[in-house]
Write a protein that holds these residues in place. Structure first.
Motif, PDB file in Angstrom:
ATOM      1  N   GLN A 196      14.909   1.399  -9.526  1.00  0.00           N
ATOM      2  CA  GLN A 196      15.081   2.447  -8.522  1.00  0.00           C
ATOM      3  C   GLN A 196      13.960   2.329  -7.498  1.00  0.00           C
ATOM      4  N   LEU A 197      14.087   3.064  -6.405  1.00  0.00           N
ATOM      5  CA  LEU A 197      13.056   3.076  -5.377  1.00  0.00           C
ATOM      6  C   LEU A 197      11.748   3.612  -5.954  1.00  0.00           C
ATOM      7  N   ILE A 198      10.674   2.857  -5.810  1.00  0.00           N
ATOM      8  CA  ILE A 198       9.356   3.259  -6.312  1.00  0.00           C
ATOM      9  C   ILE A 198       8.497   3.675  -5.123  1.00  0.00           C
ATOM     10  N   LEU A 199       8.034   4.908  -5.136  1.00  0.00           N
ATOM     11  CA  LEU A 199       7.218   5.449  -4.059  1.00  0.00           C
ATOM     12  C   LEU A 199       5.776   5.606  -4.520  1.00  0.00           C
ATOM     13  N   PRO A 200       4.829   5.675  -3.601  1.00  0.00           N
ATOM     14  CA  PRO A 200       3.426   5.852  -3.999  1.00  0.00           C
ATOM     15  C   PRO A 200       3.223   7.145  -4.773  1.00  0.00           C
ATOM     16  N   THR A 201       2.410   7.087  -5.805  1.00  0.00           N
ATOM     17  CA  THR A 201       2.075   8.299  -6.560  1.00  0.00           C
ATOM     18  C   THR A 201       0.926   9.042  -5.896  1.00  0.00           C
ATOM     19  N   GLU A 202       0.222   8.358  -5.023  1.00  0.00           N
ATOM     20  CA  GLU A 202      -0.923   8.947  -4.326  1.00  0.00           C
ATOM     21  C   GLU A 202      -0.515   9.304  -2.910  1.00  0.00           C
ATOM     22  N   GLN A 203      -0.475  10.577  -2.578  1.00  0.00           N
ATOM     23  CA  GLN A 203      -0.065  10.997  -1.257  1.00  0.00           C
ATOM     24  C   GLN A 203      -1.059  10.500  -0.222  1.00  0.00           C
ATOM     25  N   GLY A 204      -0.486  10.077   0.919  1.00  0.00           N
ATOM     26  CA  GLY A 204      -1.323   9.713   2.051  1.00  0.00           C
ATOM     27  C   GLY A 204      -1.774   8.276   2.057  1.00  0.00           C
TER      28      GLY A 204
END
Length: 481
Positions: A461-469
């Motif tokens: 699945q799409l993996i997004l950063p866990t750390e915002q910004g």
């Protein structure tokens, strides 16, 4: 999806992932941005080229519309990636080319931005020169100063300018069409029909190349939309705005060139404004022409800044873009484009035609590879954090993507017809340039077949950063702005 009132006027991000909390904007803004970017003088000139270079009115209009729909569909498919990934377009090319390898098409994109900014600045300089009673060169410098300001302010101001430009453009074009209809027998022009494949396909190519050239940065201006925004609706919002705006402008160009008796080439701005007469109305039209160019020239400069940041971050792993650094980048970009405009302003029309057609050889293969990978191979399942890691999933150099891209460029060479280069098969095809069709179809098919067999691992699945910004990397660095 209402706008977030807490969003700062001056954009602080560049190539990094846009966290959900900072997403804002409406789909209608995509429509107005791209309509405003197309309701402008350079699109008029592009449409006029179909007639100036030998086509009749009727078949030029049909060819331009077909080209708009084909190229606009390609452009809109790129736009739909923005909300899902929250990234500018070219950084996502690291999936297909590698973290370092993506610099290859990105460098060429920067050259495209410079070329379009320079050619647009020439026409804007003509308009401002007439408006303020100064030379075209002074007008070019005034326009460049405005572009620097808007580009530094960034995303939110660019969308606002797009909304204003679309309103001004609609008013100006309605008026110009009414004047044109009163001064010429449009029905008689449409009755003159001398079909020729070379002229017809030239019109198709002019419109298709116009739209495809937006592909490398269209997602830059949809990436702030909430991630749940419908991809289909994003496709139609951006695509409809671009196609409608460009076709309206090019239709005006076709009719203007057809009724000009050879007076259009070399005096594009003056001729278009001359349809309205003189005085205050002419002054307002000169202003609308210059303002219409602000949107697209800002898109080019902003996109070029994003590309430079993407190239540097790929090799360094970390790029903090302060406001001062952003200003320096933008000044360098706009300064270079302005110098090109000043040096080339007196040979604009022929050079512009050759430029936009020659560009297709480099951008249709990139577009084909990116779209096939995103929609058919990975199916939107990107590992966003890995895009900043040369040692990660996508590696430094992706030989598959780079090889297919080089093949896509080379396979077009026999079919290209420009002042820069004419391929050996062009004459046998009746001087018809079909390179852009070859450059879309063959690389797309080859990449699909090869990627099905040799593509690297694809996330579930799409993996997004866990750390915002930030886009984190495995060595603790981040691409931030």
């Amino acid at each position: 999806m209402a706008a977030n009132d807490t969003t700062p006027l001056i954009e602080r991000r560049s190539i990094d992932y846009i966290p959900e909390a900072e997403r804002h904007g409406r789909l209608f803004s995509q429509f107005t941005l791209w309509m405003g970017a197309n309701l402008q003088i350079t699109a008029i000139v592009t449409g006029a080229l179909a007639v100036v270079l030998g086509g009749d009115v009727f078949w030029s209009l049909i060819g331009l519309l077909i080209g708009q729909l084909i190229g606009g569909g390609v452009m809109a498919l790129h736009a739909a990636q923005g909300p899902k990934l929250g990234l500018p377009q070219m950084i996502s090319s690291r999936v297909q080319f590698g973290v370092y390898g993506a610099a290859i098409p990105i460098v060429l994109v920067c050259l495209m931005y410079l070329g379009f900014t320079a050619t647009g600045t020439v026409l804007s300089g003509q308009a401002l020169g007439q408006l303020f009673g100064v030379s075209d060169s002074v007008g070019i410098l005034i326009f460049a100063s405005v572009i620097v300001l808007v580009t530094v302010l960034g995303y939110r101001v660019i969308h606002f300018i797009g909304r204003v430009a679309s309103v001004i453009g609609v008013i100006a074009f309605v008026y110009l069409f009414s004047r044109l209809m009163s001064q010429t027998d449009v029905g008689a022009l449409l009755q003159i029909r001398h079909f020729s494949w070379s002229s017809f396909l030239l019109a198709v190519s002019l419109a298709a190349s116009w739209q495809i050239a937006f592909g490398p940065y269209v997602a830059d201006y949809s990436r702030y939309l909430p991630s749940k925004t419908s991809s289909v609706k994003t496709f139609f919002a951006a695509g409809a705005g671009s196609v409608v705006g460009a076709q309206v402008a090019m239709v005006l160009g076709v009719f203007a060139a057809a009724m000009s008796n050879g007076q259009f080439a070399g005096h594009e701005v003056a001729y278009i404004v001359g349809l309205s007469g003189t005085g205050a109305t002419a002054a307002l039209l000169y202003f609308s022409i210059a303002f219409g160019k602000v949107t697209i020239s800002t898109l080019n400069s902003y996109g070029s800044f994003m590309c430079i940041a993407t190239i540097v971050s790929g090799f360094r792993g970390r790029l903090e873009v302060t406001r001062l650094q952003r200003l320096v980048f933008v000044l360098a970009i706009v300064g270079t484009a302005t110098l090109i405009a000043l040096l080339g302003q007196h040979s604009f029309l022929g050079a512009f035609k050759s430029f936009i057609l020659f560009l297709l050889a480099f951008f249709t293969p990139w577009s084909a590879i990116n779209l096939v990978d995103y929609y058919c191979i990975t199916r939107e399942r990107y590992d966003v954090p890995a895009l900043a890691d040369p040692n990660g999933r996508y590696g430094r150099w992706n030989l598959l993507g780079i090889s297919v891209y080089v093949f896509g460029v080379l396979v077009q060479l026999p079919f290209i017809s420009t002042k820069f280069y004419t391929g050996p098969l062009v004459a046998a095809l009746g001087d018809v340039d079909i390179s852009w069709i070859i450059g879309l179809v063959l690389p797309a098919a080859l990449y699909y077949l090869c990627a099905k067999k040799w593509h690297g691992t694809v996330p579930d699945q799409l993996i997004l950063p866990t750390e915002q910004g930030a886009i984190p990397t495995t060595n603790g660095l981040a691409a931030q702005a």
